[in-house]
Design an enzyme around this catalytic site. Structure first.
Site, PDB file in Angstrom:
ATOM      1  N   GLU A   1      -1.980  -9.182   3.181  1.00 49.59           N
ATOM      2  CA  GLU A   1      -1.918  -9.717   4.557  1.00 49.59           C
ATOM      3  C   GLU A   1      -3.294  -9.934   5.185  1.00 49.59           C
ATOM      4  OE1 GLU A   1      -0.483  -6.973   3.475  1.00 49.59           O
ATOM      5  OE2 GLU A   1      -0.998  -5.232   4.702  1.00 49.59           O
TER       6      GLU A   1
ATOM      7  N   CYS B   1       0.825  -1.204   0.000  1.00 48.13           N
ATOM      8  CA  CYS B   1       0.000   0.000   0.000  1.00 48.13           C
ATOM      9  C   CYS B   1       0.865   1.262   0.000  1.00 48.13           C
ATOM     10  CB  CYS B   1      -1.011  -0.035   1.144  1.00 48.13           C
ATOM     11  SG  CYS B   1      -2.469   0.951   0.734  1.00 48.13           S
TER      12      CYS B   1
ATOM     13  N   HIS C   1      -3.618  -5.026   0.073  1.00 47.90           N
ATOM     14  CA  HIS C   1      -3.038  -5.566   1.315  1.00 47.90           C
ATOM     15  C   HIS C   1      -3.235  -7.088   1.346  1.00 47.90           C
ATOM     16  CE1 HIS C   1      -2.504  -1.783   3.649  1.00 47.90           C
ATOM     17  NE2 HIS C   1      -3.549  -1.354   2.957  1.00 47.90           N
TER      18      HIS C   1
END
Ligand code: GLN
Length: 519
Positions: A490, A366, A488
């Site tokens: 994650e 990001c 993202h």
């Protein structure tokens, strides 16, 4: 009490049931007035977790998703703000037909409605869960959590005894003589009883295993049977906790209280989370906050990828404002996380330049992606004052998303949640995902300025992921591993489903370590 591990306990009990073949979902109640976690300072409250539907929620929902392999929605994070907003909207519409609107019954009814709605939401778009875990945040006795505990009390009365159980997570501290103190537990149970709540199970959090004598004592004072007083000591790895609770017999108690058949647990998950490490790498995370909770999902994603590759990932946390480039010399990879605002960005850009020039594995996320583009524009294209519109004056190679122009409210207004991303055939990122159409979660207001795309690509930066006119990923083909994403990844990683960019990154770190050892 906060910080005790209620979230991990909730997720772990859910996992024990899931290992027995039950479909589990989870709800987090946060008694604060914020509508959601989106506007909250991560340094105070930990990471803002982003859900597929764009909900900006408490980090515990990240734990639920990772432990239970489920996709939750905004409705699974109930806050005082959301509850009151709903009730006040109803009042303005006239739904209460002239009644005086009160905390009991109107707020408590709304809380129960929110819990039921979240519990009945089909899991991953399929069936409705067999069990819904509901975590009530805050501390027993706080004014904020009162309406929630009252709603829980009412629900308990409305349901059959085997339809709902109460698990109380308490702190059992150790004194200087090495003895466990049960007083805090005695008192918190007393406080709960004053609210009409009697725990069915006590999970005793302590620095070491609490023995039968301490359990007996807690049992005597609380009327919770000894077998339902469970020891939960600090664990070095959160994914080991379900196993520890299993050994304590917690699943047997939960199943019997809920009249669920106590099936043989599937050991598959334990195999995944306890895979042996055969090697170890060090990754530098250059960040603005020195608080690990702010980067919870990144930390966990590195762990998931590491486990899958039998590699322990050791993280070196570096302060973006004060670190020295020499701190990067012996690391195997460099990761730049997401973030907002100007502070620390020059340090992060220096770290990216170092990774690019010294050919160290690099993963940017990001803001990390945006800064990678800025670094490239500055040092390869020669646009010395390249920056992001977010950061002030300069040449804006990163600019505001067109639909964000004029947006003034901060809460829930970013480009949020799932977006389709198309990966370019033959690139590193497409190879990692093994396909070219992916869906990942987002949380940003700025993007690569379309005016600079051609120039950047002409100078060798490959935009390997796009979403219509948006740039979603970039890489440098000649570099051993240089990948940055606007999304993202994650937020979708779990032990059983490690995120491809993280797997690629840790794999590259492994290779980097091998080649530097040979050198
Ligand atoms: N601040 C940047 C933006 O708003 C990046 C956001 C992030 O890293 N999550 O676009």
């Amino acid at each position: 009490m906060s910080g005790l591990g209620k979230g991990i306990t909730t997720a772990s009990i859910g996992r024990l049931l899931k290992n027995r073949g039950y479909l589990v979902t989870a709800v987090k109640i946060d008694p604060y007035l914020n509508i959601d976690a989106g506007t909250m300072n991560p340094a105070q409250h930990g990471e803002v977790f982003v859900l597929s539907d764009g909900g900006e929620v408490d980090l515990d929902l990240g734990n639920y998703e990772r432990f239970l392999d489920i996709n939750l929605k905004s409705i699974h994070n109930i806050t005082t703000g959301k509850v009151y907003r709903n009730v006040i909207e109803k009042e303005r519409r006239g739904d209460f037909l002239g009644a005086t609107v009160q905390i009991i019954p109107h707020i408590t009814d709304e809380i129960k409605h929110c819990i039921r709605r979240a519990a009945l939401e089909p899991v991953n778009g399929g069936k409705v869960a067999d069990v819904c875990m509901v975590e009530v945040g805050g501390t027993v006795g706080d004014i904020e959590s009162m309406p929630f505990l009252e709603a829980v009390r009412q629900m308990h009365g409305e349901l059959a005894p085997d339809e709902m159980i109460l698990v109380h997570v308490t702190l059992v501290p150790m004194d200087t003589m090495g003895d466990f103190k049960t007083k805090p537990t005695q008192h918190s149970v007393k406080a709960l009883r004053e609210l009409g709540l009697q725990p069915d199970i006590i999970v005793a959090r302590s620095s070491d295993v609490i023995g039968p004598q301490t359990k007996k004592k807690i049992s005597t004072f609380t009327d919770v049977p000894v077998k339902a007083v469970v020891s939960a000591k600090d664990a070095p790895d959160i994914y080991q906790i379900p196993m520890e609770l299993e050994k304590e017999g917690l699943a047997d108690v939960v199943c019997s209280y809920l009249s669920l058949e106590n099936r043989e647990p599937d050991p598959a998950w334990y195999r995944v989370v306890s895979k042996e490490y055969t090697n170890r790498v060090t990754v530098a995370i250059v960040s603005k906050y020195g608080i690990e909770d702010v980067y919870m999902s990144i930390k966990e994603s590195l762990k998931h990828a590491g486990r899958a590759l039998s590699t322990e990932v050791n993280i070196r946390w570096l302060d973006a404002e004060t670190f020295d480039l020499r701190d990067l010399a012996d690391v195997d990879g460099i990761l730049i996380p997401g973030g907002f605002g100007k502070r620390g960005i020059e340090g992060k850009i220096r770290a990216i330049q170092y990774a690019r020039e010294k050919k160290k594995p690099f993963l940017g996320l990001c803001l990390g992606f945006q800064l990678a583009v800025i670094e490239y524009a500055r040092h390869v294209l020669g646009i010395e004052d390249a920056t992001s519109e977010e950061m002030g004056e300069g040449t804006h190679v990163i600019a505001i998303l067109p639909e964000q122009e004029g947006v003034s409210d901060l809460g829930g207004t970013m480009r949020l949640g799932n977006c389709d991303v198309t990966l370019k055939e033959g690139t590193t990122v497409a190879g990692l995902y093994g396909k070219t159409a992916i869906v990942e979660r987002h949380r940003h207001r700025y993007e690569v300025n379309p005016e600079f795309i051609a120039e950047l690509e002409g100078a060798g930066l490959v935009f390997s992921g796009t979403c219509g006119p948006r740039m979603e990923a970039c890489e440098i083909p000649e570099h051993p591993f240089y990948l940055a994403t606007q999304f993202h990844p994650e937020f979708k990683s779990s032990p059983t489903n490690p995120s491809p960019p993280y797997v690629g990154f840790v794999e590259a770190c492994k290779k980097n370590k091998l080649t530097s050892e040979v050198r």
